[in-house]
Design a protein around this motif. Structure first.
Motif, PDB file in Angstrom:
ATOM      1  N   CYS A 112       3.720  11.265  -4.014  1.00 59.10           N
ATOM      2  CA  CYS A 112       2.757  10.898  -3.188  1.00 59.10           C
ATOM      3  C   CYS A 112       1.933   9.995  -4.035  1.00 59.10           C
ATOM      4  O   CYS A 112       0.292   9.529  -3.281  1.00 59.10           O
ATOM      5  CB  CYS A 112       1.926  12.249  -2.622  1.00 59.10           C
ATOM      6  SG  CYS A 112       0.859  13.263  -3.525  1.00 59.10           S
ATOM      7  N   MET A 113       1.415   9.937  -4.973  1.00 56.26           N
ATOM      8  CA  MET A 113       0.129   8.973  -5.889  1.00 56.26           C
ATOM      9  C   MET A 113       0.765   8.200  -6.542  1.00 56.26           C
ATOM     10  O   MET A 113      -0.254   7.482  -7.688  1.00 56.26           O
ATOM     11  CB  MET A 113      -0.553  10.352  -6.857  1.00 56.26           C
ATOM     12  CG  MET A 113      -1.233  11.221  -6.790  1.00 56.26           C
ATOM     13  SD  MET A 113      -2.551  10.941  -4.912  1.00 56.26           S
ATOM     14  CE  MET A 113      -3.911  10.417  -6.076  1.00 56.26           C
ATOM     15  N   GLY A 119       0.718  -1.416  -0.259  1.00 52.89           N
ATOM     16  CA  GLY A 119      -0.166  -0.027   0.740  1.00 52.89           C
ATOM     17  C   GLY A 119       1.013   1.397   0.172  1.00 52.89           C
ATOM     18  O   GLY A 119       0.514   2.182  -0.033  1.00 52.89           O
ATOM     19  N   GLU A 120       2.129   1.123   0.069  1.00 49.48           N
ATOM     20  CA  GLU A 120       2.858   2.558  -0.291  1.00 49.48           C
ATOM     21  C   GLU A 120       2.752   2.878  -1.168  1.00 49.48           C
ATOM     22  O   GLU A 120       3.006   2.452  -2.061  1.00 49.48           O
ATOM     23  CB  GLU A 120       4.215   2.119   0.512  1.00 49.48           C
ATOM     24  CG  GLU A 120       4.374   1.594   2.441  1.00 49.48           C
ATOM     25  CD  GLU A 120       5.735   1.617   2.911  1.00 49.48           C
ATOM     26  OE1 GLU A 120       6.074   2.108   3.899  1.00 49.48           O
ATOM     27  OE2 GLU A 120       7.063   0.798   2.032  1.00 49.48           O
ATOM     28  N   VAL A 121       3.898   4.372  -1.253  1.00 51.47           N
ATOM     29  CA  VAL A 121       3.915   5.007  -2.358  1.00 51.47           C
ATOM     30  C   VAL A 121       5.141   5.373  -2.427  1.00 51.47           C
ATOM     31  O   VAL A 121       6.043   5.306  -1.196  1.00 51.47           O
ATOM     32  CB  VAL A 121       2.782   6.430  -2.914  1.00 51.47           C
ATOM     33  CG1 VAL A 121       1.108   5.958  -2.274  1.00 51.47           C
ATOM     34  CG2 VAL A 121       2.843   7.620  -1.038  1.00 51.47           C
ATOM     35  N   VAL A 122       5.575   5.812  -3.655  1.00 48.37           N
ATOM     36  CA  VAL A 122       6.858   6.883  -3.935  1.00 48.37           C
ATOM     37  C   VAL A 122       7.543   7.538  -2.839  1.00 48.37           C
ATOM     38  O   VAL A 122       8.465   7.636  -2.355  1.00 48.37           O
ATOM     39  CB  VAL A 122       7.367   6.774  -5.155  1.00 48.37           C
ATOM     40  CG1 VAL A 122       8.542   7.830  -4.925  1.00 48.37           C
ATOM     41  CG2 VAL A 122       7.234   5.655  -6.228  1.00 48.37           C
ATOM     42  N   LEU A 123       6.894   8.375  -2.053  1.00 49.63           N
ATOM     43  CA  LEU A 123       6.812   9.436  -1.037  1.00 49.63           C
ATOM     44  C   LEU A 123       7.415   8.564  -0.106  1.00 49.63           C
ATOM     45  O   LEU A 123       7.990   8.927   0.991  1.00 49.63           O
ATOM     46  CB  LEU A 123       5.784  10.515  -0.486  1.00 49.63           C
ATOM     47  CG  LEU A 123       6.098  11.705  -0.103  1.00 49.63           C
ATOM     48  CD1 LEU A 123       7.906  12.401  -0.456  1.00 49.63           C
ATOM     49  CD2 LEU A 123       4.793  12.289   0.255  1.00 49.63           C
ATOM     50  N   ASP A 124       6.335   7.890   0.462  1.00 50.64           N
ATOM     51  CA  ASP A 124       6.927   7.352   2.215  1.00 50.64           C
ATOM     52  C   ASP A 124       8.079   6.250   1.541  1.00 50.64           C
ATOM     53  O   ASP A 124       9.103   6.572   2.450  1.00 50.64           O
ATOM     54  CB  ASP A 124       5.908   5.152   1.815  1.00 50.64           C
ATOM     55  CG  ASP A 124       4.459   5.756   1.251  1.00 50.64           C
ATOM     56  OD1 ASP A 124       4.150   6.719   2.669  1.00 50.64           O
ATOM     57  OD2 ASP A 124       3.433   5.542   1.343  1.00 50.64           O
ATOM     58  N   ALA A 168      -1.503  13.771  -0.148  1.00 52.13           N
ATOM     59  CA  ALA A 168      -3.164  13.945  -0.548  1.00 52.13           C
ATOM     60  C   ALA A 168      -3.142  14.337  -2.574  1.00 52.13           C
ATOM     61  O   ALA A 168      -4.077  14.453  -2.767  1.00 52.13           O
ATOM     62  CB  ALA A 168      -3.599  14.302   0.100  1.00 52.13           C
ATOM     63  N   GLY A 169      -2.055  14.499  -2.907  1.00 51.47           N
ATOM     64  CA  GLY A 169      -2.487  14.247  -4.007  1.00 51.47           C
ATOM     65  C   GLY A 169      -3.331  15.874  -4.587  1.00 51.47           C
ATOM     66  O   GLY A 169      -3.736  16.354  -5.612  1.00 51.47           O
TER      67      GLY A 169
END
Length: 334
Positions: free
Chosen positions: A71-72, A27-32, A53-54
């Motif tokens: 983040c998206m 569930g993670e995104v690149v920003l994580d 949150a985009g």
């Protein structure tokens, strides 16, 4: 599981791609992943982000060569064996690591003439049909991530075009105001052609493809503006009118006879953008890194006034005499 990442590190003087093996959770995104890198391996990695949150457009970067929001972009969109390469926006000067100097866009925003209210109608008295609202509402969804500006090859591959080309972000601004029934300026099409470089765009739709808000920039803004420009320049009746009348008799010059020349009001241009004088520009500087590899967190207060109101300089706002100061909440108090 561990995934392989390649992240560009450096500043305006140069840099290189560095390799990292980072833990990735479901569930993670690149920003994580960037935050995990900052917390575990490279605390001085510079990256803009705000809302996660985009909606703020801060974390714009290039991921595997495509302009995206960190983040998206979910890690699940990549193959487990795929190396993820993260680099800064290529069309803008690098400040440090993944942070680029996007002041070019704010300069173009300042040059764009603002909404001109109709004479005799006070703010709050405007009335519009819902169909007119819907025509330009799509363009108001722009979060100014500047991915469209970055991917536009007119400025991405040709630095010399930047002075004469505003880019897709400001073409949709021009289209929005041109479609606004209460905007009193009538020559935004000519302005887009003469001052914003609308003719440079060859509608490849690359800006539409990277827009995180799915704004149809090319189909709903740029192409209609191009069609209106062509109507003005090549319509037989208009051509005949140009032969008979003077230019100032054919076209109005906007509200109150004002011209549509680029705005020269102080704001993002001048002191606020770091320009200390004609021909002298101070480039943004990255903050110093402490001995522990971390950056100081500072509270910034703006001493510069915002842009002038299109309704005049006599507007009053509910601001305290001392300005605005942010105070941290006190624990235990609402």
């Amino acid at each position: 599981m561990k995934r392989h990442f390649r992240v560009w590190r450096g500043d305006a003087s140069g840099g290189e791609i560095q390799d990292f093996d980072v833990e990735v959770n479901e569930g993670e995104v690149v920003l994580d992943i960037i935050h995990r890198l900052q917390a575990t391996e490279t605390p001085d990695l510079a990256c803009r982000w705000n809302c996660k949150a985009g909606k703020c457009g801060s974390c714009s970067m290039e991921i595997n060569g495509k302009p995206r929001l960190g983040c998206m972009t979910r890690m699940s969109t990549f193959e487990e064996s795929e190396t993820v390469t993260i680099t800064p926006l290529r069309a803008f000067p690098i400040i440090r690591d993944l942070v680029t100097d996007v002041s070019f866009n704010y300069e173009k925003a300042r040059e764009t003439p603002a909404f001109a209210p109709p004479p005799g109608v006070a703010p709050g008295d405007y009335r519009m049909q819902q169909v007119d609202v819907e025509r330009s509402q799509e363009f108001r969804k722009c979060i100014e991530c500047f991915l469209c500006q970055n991917t536009c090859h007119v400025v991405r591959d040709h630095e010399e075009n930047k002075p004469a080309f505003s880019g897709p972000r400001y073409f949709i601004r021009a289209a929005e105001l041109d479609m606004h029934p209460l905007d009193d300026r009538t020559d935004r099409k000519d302005y887009a052609q003469a001052h914003q470089g609308l003719g440079y765009c060859n509608i490849t739709k690359c800006c539409t493809e990277v827009c995180p808000e799915h704004i149809k920039i090319t189909d709903n803004a740029i192409i209609p503006m191009k069609e209106r420009v062509v109507d003005n320049r090549y319509d037989p009746l208009v051509w005949l009118g140009r032969k008979i009348f003077r230019r100032d008799q054919l076209h109005g010059n906007g509200s109150g006879g004002e011209s549509m020349a680029p705005s020269t009001s102080e704001g993002v241009t001048g002191v606020a953008s770091g320009l200390s004088g004609a021909g002298s520009a101070r480039r943004p500087e990255a903050p110093a890194v402490n001995a522990d590899g971390r950056l100081d967190v500072a509270e910034l207060l703006s001493h510069q006034a915002g842009g002038p109101s299109p309704f005049g300089d006599d507007q009053e706002f509910p601001l305290r005499e001392g300005g605005i100061t942010y105070r941290h909440p006190t624990p235990g108090k609402d």
